[in-house]
Design a protein around this motif. Sequence first.
Motif, PDB file in Angstrom:
ATOM      1  N   VAL A  21       0.841  -1.196   0.000  1.00 24.14           N
ATOM      2  CA  VAL A  21       0.000   0.000   0.000  1.00 24.14           C
ATOM      3  C   VAL A  21       0.877   1.248   0.000  1.00 24.14           C
ATOM      4  O   VAL A  21       0.646   2.189  -0.770  1.00 24.14           O
ATOM      5  CB  VAL A  21      -0.963  -0.017   1.209  1.00 24.14           C
ATOM      6  N   ARG A  22       1.899   1.259   0.850  1.00 23.04           N
ATOM      7  CA  ARG A  22       2.809   2.404   0.950  1.00 23.04           C
ATOM      8  C   ARG A  22       3.472   2.681  -0.397  1.00 23.04           C
ATOM      9  O   ARG A  22       3.546   3.831  -0.841  1.00 23.04           O
ATOM     10  CB  ARG A  22       3.870   2.114   2.021  1.00 23.04           C
ATOM     11  N   VAL A  56      -6.056   7.978  -4.912  1.00 24.56           N
ATOM     12  CA  VAL A  56      -5.659   7.181  -3.749  1.00 24.56           C
ATOM     13  C   VAL A  56      -6.367   5.832  -3.790  1.00 24.56           C
ATOM     14  O   VAL A  56      -5.747   4.784  -3.570  1.00 24.56           O
ATOM     15  CB  VAL A  56      -5.964   7.935  -2.433  1.00 24.56           C
ATOM     16  N   SER A  57      -7.641   5.829  -4.101  1.00 26.92           N
ATOM     17  CA  SER A  57      -8.407   4.590  -4.191  1.00 26.92           C
ATOM     18  C   SER A  57      -7.814   3.667  -5.255  1.00 26.92           C
ATOM     19  O   SER A  57      -7.663   2.464  -5.039  1.00 26.92           O
ATOM     20  CB  SER A  57      -9.868   4.891  -4.512  1.00 26.92           C
ATOM     21  N   ALA A  58      -7.445   4.229  -6.400  1.00 27.28           N
ATOM     22  CA  ALA A  58      -6.854   3.426  -7.482  1.00 27.28           C
ATOM     23  C   ALA A  58      -5.524   2.825  -7.049  1.00 27.28           C
ATOM     24  O   ALA A  58      -5.223   1.663  -7.359  1.00 27.28           O
ATOM     25  CB  ALA A  58      -6.676   4.282  -8.733  1.00 27.28           C
ATOM     26  N   ALA A  59      -4.722   3.591  -6.320  1.00 29.24           N
ATOM     27  CA  ALA A  59      -3.433   3.086  -5.846  1.00 29.24           C
ATOM     28  C   ALA A  59      -3.630   1.950  -4.852  1.00 29.24           C
ATOM     29  O   ALA A  59      -2.933   0.929  -4.903  1.00 29.24           O
ATOM     30  CB  ALA A  59      -2.626   4.219  -5.207  1.00 29.24           C
ATOM     31  N   VAL A  60      -4.587   2.107  -3.941  1.00 28.59           N
ATOM     32  CA  VAL A  60      -4.886   1.065  -2.959  1.00 28.59           C
ATOM     33  C   VAL A  60      -5.405  -0.193  -3.661  1.00 28.59           C
ATOM     34  O   VAL A  60      -5.001  -1.315  -3.329  1.00 28.59           O
ATOM     35  CB  VAL A  60      -5.887   1.576  -1.903  1.00 28.59           C
ATOM     36  N   THR A  61      -6.254  -0.013  -4.650  1.00 31.54           N
ATOM     37  CA  THR A  61      -6.782  -1.142  -5.431  1.00 31.54           C
ATOM     38  C   THR A  61      -5.650  -1.857  -6.166  1.00 31.54           C
ATOM     39  O   THR A  61      -5.595  -3.078  -6.209  1.00 31.54           O
ATOM     40  CB  THR A  61      -7.853  -0.661  -6.425  1.00 31.54           C
TER      41      THR A  61
END
Length: 68
Positions: A21-22, A56-61
């Motif tokens: 995630v980071r 941010v949501s796309a990166a987490v996904t």
Amino acid sequence: MSTTTDYTVTGMTCEHCAASVREEISEIPGVTGVDVVVESGKVTVTSEQALDDAAVSAAVTEAGYELA
């Protein structure tokens, strides 16, 4: 001036999860820091300006998890 935003990410169970995630969030332009607490799912993102929640949501996904 920097901005700090807190998110909650579901599905993380270990430090490897947190590192994924980071890493993904760190790739968003303008991000200067990412702090992840696996136990609570809390992710604190520091950036040069407010971030688009969709980015941010796309990166987490991409890391394999979801924003709560």
